[in-house]
Enzyme design. Structure first.
Site, PDB file in Angstrom:
ATOM      1  N   LYS A   1      19.442 -14.054  28.142  1.00 45.68           N
ATOM      2  CA  LYS A   1      19.581 -13.463  29.735  1.00 45.68           C
ATOM      3  C   LYS A   1      18.504 -12.646  30.110  1.00 45.68           C
ATOM      4  CE  LYS A   1      22.755 -10.371  27.495  1.00 45.68           C
ATOM      5  NZ  LYS A   1      23.022 -10.484  26.454  1.00 45.68           N
TER       6      LYS A   1
ATOM      7  N   ARG B   1      12.614 -11.612  18.122  1.00 46.76           N
ATOM      8  CA  ARG B   1      12.061 -11.490  19.224  1.00 46.76           C
ATOM      9  C   ARG B   1      11.453  -9.946  18.784  1.00 46.76           C
ATOM     10  NH1 ARG B   1      16.987  -9.386  23.249  1.00 46.76           N
ATOM     11  NH2 ARG B   1      17.226  -7.843  21.530  1.00 46.76           N
TER      12      ARG B   1
ATOM     13  N   ARG C   1      12.801  -4.327  18.739  1.00 46.24           N
ATOM     14  CA  ARG C   1      13.378  -3.363  19.345  1.00 46.24           C
ATOM     15  C   ARG C   1      14.844  -2.802  18.005  1.00 46.24           C
ATOM     16  NH1 ARG C   1      17.317  -5.633  24.238  1.00 46.24           N
ATOM     17  NH2 ARG C   1      18.510  -4.883  23.305  1.00 46.24           N
TER      18      ARG C   1
ATOM     19  N   ARG D   1      27.023  -5.700  17.291  1.00 47.00           N
ATOM     20  CA  ARG D   1      26.647  -6.135  19.525  1.00 47.00           C
ATOM     21  C   ARG D   1      27.825  -7.692  19.847  1.00 47.00           C
ATOM     22  NH1 ARG D   1      20.950  -5.912  19.083  1.00 47.00           N
ATOM     23  NH2 ARG D   1      20.949  -7.616  20.667  1.00 47.00           N
TER      24      ARG D   1
HETATM   25  P1  AP5 Z   1      16.378 -12.054  25.281  1.00 49.21           P
HETATM   26  O1  AP5 Z   1      15.522 -12.832  26.697  1.00 49.21           O
HETATM   27  O2  AP5 Z   1      15.557 -11.353  25.205  1.00 49.21           O
HETATM   28  O3  AP5 Z   1      18.157 -12.035  25.135  1.00 49.21           O
HETATM   29  P2  AP5 Z   1      18.800 -11.659  26.387  1.00 49.21           P
HETATM   30  O4  AP5 Z   1      20.358 -12.173  25.720  1.00 49.21           O
HETATM   31  O5  AP5 Z   1      18.374 -10.358  27.006  1.00 49.21           O
HETATM   32  O6  AP5 Z   1      19.485 -10.086  24.796  1.00 49.21           O
HETATM   33  P3  AP5 Z   1      19.616  -8.480  24.362  1.00 49.21           P
HETATM   34  O7  AP5 Z   1      19.569  -8.174  22.895  1.00 49.21           O
HETATM   35  O8  AP5 Z   1      19.032  -7.945  25.450  1.00 49.21           O
HETATM   36  O9  AP5 Z   1      21.288  -8.910  24.808  1.00 49.21           O
HETATM   37  P4  AP5 Z   1      21.891  -7.633  24.523  1.00 49.21           P
HETATM   38  O10 AP5 Z   1      23.126  -8.263  25.526  1.00 49.21           O
HETATM   39  O11 AP5 Z   1      22.401  -7.203  22.955  1.00 49.21           O
HETATM   40  O12 AP5 Z   1      21.277  -6.197  24.632  1.00 49.21           O
HETATM   41  P5  AP5 Z   1      21.210  -5.286  26.103  1.00 49.21           P
HETATM   42  O13 AP5 Z   1      19.549  -4.634  26.018  1.00 49.21           O
HETATM   43  O14 AP5 Z   1      21.661  -5.610  27.237  1.00 49.21           O
HETATM   44  O15 AP5 Z   1      16.000 -13.643  24.479  1.00 49.21           O
HETATM   45  C1  AP5 Z   1      16.426 -12.890  22.793  1.00 49.21           C
HETATM   46  C2  AP5 Z   1      14.814 -13.807  22.090  1.00 49.21           C
HETATM   47  O16 AP5 Z   1      15.403 -14.864  22.297  1.00 49.21           O
HETATM   48  C3  AP5 Z   1      13.731 -13.769  22.569  1.00 49.21           C
HETATM   49  O17 AP5 Z   1      12.887 -13.458  21.718  1.00 49.21           O
HETATM   50  C4  AP5 Z   1      13.589 -14.531  23.822  1.00 49.21           C
HETATM   51  O18 AP5 Z   1      11.739 -14.753  23.395  1.00 49.21           O
HETATM   52  C5  AP5 Z   1      13.768 -15.617  22.792  1.00 49.21           C
HETATM   53  N1  AP5 Z   1      14.557 -16.877  23.684  1.00 49.21           N
HETATM   54  C6  AP5 Z   1      15.107 -16.555  24.332  1.00 49.21           C
HETATM   55  N2  AP5 Z   1      15.690 -18.175  24.820  1.00 49.21           N
HETATM   56  C7  AP5 Z   1      15.513 -18.820  24.427  1.00 49.21           C
HETATM   57  C8  AP5 Z   1      15.827 -20.681  24.773  1.00 49.21           C
HETATM   58  N3  AP5 Z   1      16.124 -21.014  25.160  1.00 49.21           N
HETATM   59  N4  AP5 Z   1      15.123 -20.831  23.175  1.00 49.21           N
HETATM   60  C9  AP5 Z   1      14.096 -20.052  22.233  1.00 49.21           C
HETATM   61  N5  AP5 Z   1      14.415 -18.977  22.273  1.00 49.21           N
HETATM   62  C10 AP5 Z   1      14.637 -18.495  22.728  1.00 49.21           C
HETATM   63  O19 AP5 Z   1      21.900  -4.365  25.510  1.00 49.21           O
HETATM   64  C11 AP5 Z   1      21.810  -3.904  25.014  1.00 49.21           C
HETATM   65  C12 AP5 Z   1      23.237  -2.551  23.914  1.00 49.21           C
HETATM   66  O20 AP5 Z   1      22.671  -1.516  25.699  1.00 49.21           O
HETATM   67  C13 AP5 Z   1      23.938  -2.814  24.278  1.00 49.21           C
HETATM   68  O21 AP5 Z   1      24.179  -2.675  22.654  1.00 49.21           O
HETATM   69  C14 AP5 Z   1      24.953  -1.727  24.613  1.00 49.21           C
HETATM   70  O22 AP5 Z   1      25.205  -0.073  23.170  1.00 49.21           O
HETATM   71  C15 AP5 Z   1      24.121  -0.975  25.531  1.00 49.21           C
HETATM   72  N6  AP5 Z   1      24.377  -1.091  27.154  1.00 49.21           N
HETATM   73  C16 AP5 Z   1      23.920  -2.181  27.850  1.00 49.21           C
HETATM   74  N7  AP5 Z   1      24.595  -2.622  29.078  1.00 49.21           N
HETATM   75  C17 AP5 Z   1      25.981  -2.317  29.140  1.00 49.21           C
HETATM   76  C18 AP5 Z   1      27.015  -1.753  29.243  1.00 49.21           C
HETATM   77  N8  AP5 Z   1      27.296  -3.139  30.658  1.00 49.21           N
HETATM   78  N9  AP5 Z   1      27.874  -1.848  29.352  1.00 49.21           N
HETATM   79  C19 AP5 Z   1      27.881  -0.354  28.636  1.00 49.21           C
HETATM   80  N10 AP5 Z   1      27.275  -0.813  27.657  1.00 49.21           N
HETATM   81  C20 AP5 Z   1      25.965  -1.459  27.629  1.00 49.21           C
END
Ligand code: AP5
Length: 213
Positions: free
Chosen positions: A13, A125, A156, A167
Site C-alpha cells: 500500500k 522492509r 519497523r 496483524r
Molecule cells: P509496503 O508498501 O510498506 O506495504 P504496506 O501494505 O504499506 O504495509 P504495512 O505493513 O505498512 O501495512 P500495515 O497495514 O500492516 O501497516 P500500517 O502502517 O498501515 O511494502 C512492504 C515491503 O514490500 C517493502 O519492503 C516494499 O519495498 C516491498 N514491496 C512492496 N510492493 C512490492 C512488490 N510489488 N514486489 C516486491 N516487493 C514489494 O499500520 C500499522 C499499525 O497501525 C496497524 O497494525 C494498527 O495497529 C495501526 N493502524 C493503522 N491504521 C489504522 C486504522 N485505520 N485503524 C486502526 N488502527 C490502525
C-alpha cells in the site's frame, strides 16, 4: 479524487501510494505513519497506541477518525488513503465525512496478495525514519541509507513474525469484510499485488486511465 488502498499488511500500500503521489501529486495519508509519528509525544496516549500496534490490533476508532479529519482539513488535492478505513465503523464514518464535504470515493484498489508473499516482503522492509521512503533490503545491496536524504534506514518494530501473524489475523477479521462492502457499491478494483512493484503500478494506472476516458 479520493482513492482507498485496501490490502493485507505488507501488500504494498505504502509503496503504491508513494508512486501515485509522485506521479499525480495526490496527498498520501497513511494512518500507520501518522500513528508512528504520534508516538514521539511519549505520553500516556502514545504508550497505549504503541502497545496496540505491537499487539497487531486496531487503534481505537476515535483516535483514527480524529487523525483523518485533521488531515482532510488541510487537503486540497486528491487523496490516497493507505491503511484507512480498516473496519466497517471507519468506512461508515468516512462516507459521512465525504458527504459533509460534498465529495465521494472514486476508487478502492484492493491489492490482493497471498499471506506468504506479504510475510516475505515484510521481513525485508526498511524505512527511512526521516522522509518515510520504503525499501526492500534485497534491492539495497547493503547500502542501508536513504537514497533521497541519506538517513540510516530502520526496520519497523512491528515487522516481526509474531506481530505479522497478529496483524494478518486482525486484517482478516476486521478489514477484509470491506472488500465485499465496497464491491457492492461498485467501487472495488482488484489488483494482483503479487506481481512486481512496476506491474502493480501499471495495473492501477490502467484502471485510472480507462475510467477517465
Ligand atoms: P509496503 O508498501 O510498506 O506495504 P504496506 O501494505 O504499506 O504495509 P504495512 O505493513 O505498512 O501495512 P500495515 O497495514 O500492516 O501497516 P500500517 O502502517 O498501515 O511494502 C512492504 C515491503 O514490500 C517493502 O519492503 C516494499 O519495498 C516491498 N514491496 C512492496 N510492493 C512490492 C512488490 N510489488 N514486489 C516486491 N516487493 C514489494 O499500520 C500499522 C499499525 O497501525 C496497524 O497494525 C494498527 O495497529 C495501526 N493502524 C493503522 N491504521 C489504522 C486504522 N485505520 N485503524 C486502526 N488502527 C490502525
Amino acid at each position: 479524487m479520493n482513492i482507498i488502498l485496501l490490502a493485507p499488511p505488507a501488500a504494498g500500500k505504502g509503496t503504491q501510494a508513494s508512486l501515485l503521489t509522485k506521479k499525480y501529486g495526490f496527498k498520501h495519508i497513511s494512518t500507520g505513519e501518522l500513528l508512528r509519528k504520534s508516538l514521539e509525544a511519549n505520553d500516556a496516549v502514545s504508550l497505549e497506541i504503541k502497545e496496540t500496534m505491537q499487539a497487531g490490533k486496531l487503534v481505537s476508532d476515535a483516535i483514527i477518525l480524529q487523525l483523518i479529519e485533521k488531515e482532510f482539513l488541510v487537503a486540497e488535492q486528491g487523496i490516497i488513503l493507505d491503511g484507512f478505513p480498516r473496519n466497517k465503523t471507519q468506512a461508515l464514518k468516512y462516507a459521512e465525512l465525504l458527504t459533509s464535504l460534498g465529495q465521494e470515493i472514486d476508487y478502492v484498489f484492493y491489492l490482493a496478495v497471498p499471506k506468504e508473499v506479504a510475510m516475505e516482503r515484510i521481513f525485508g522492509r526498511r524505512t527511512c525514519p526521516s522522509c518515510g521512503k520504503i525499501y526492500n533490503s534485497r534491492a539495497l545491496e547493503n547500502k542501508e541509507k536513504c537514497m533521497d536524504c541519506n538517513t540510516a534506514l530502520v526496520k519497523r518494530e512491528d515487522d516481526t513474525e509474531e506481530t505479522f501473524d497478529l496483524r494478518y489475523e486482525t486484517y482478516i477479521k476486521e478489514t477484509s469484510p470491506l472488500i465485499a462492502f465496497y464491491q457492492e457499491q461498485g467501487l472495488l478494483y482488484e489488483i494482483d499485488a503479487s506481481l512486481s512493484t512496476e506491474e502493480v503500478f501499471a495495473s492501477i494506472e490502467k484502471v485510472l486511465s480507462k475510467e477517465s476516458e
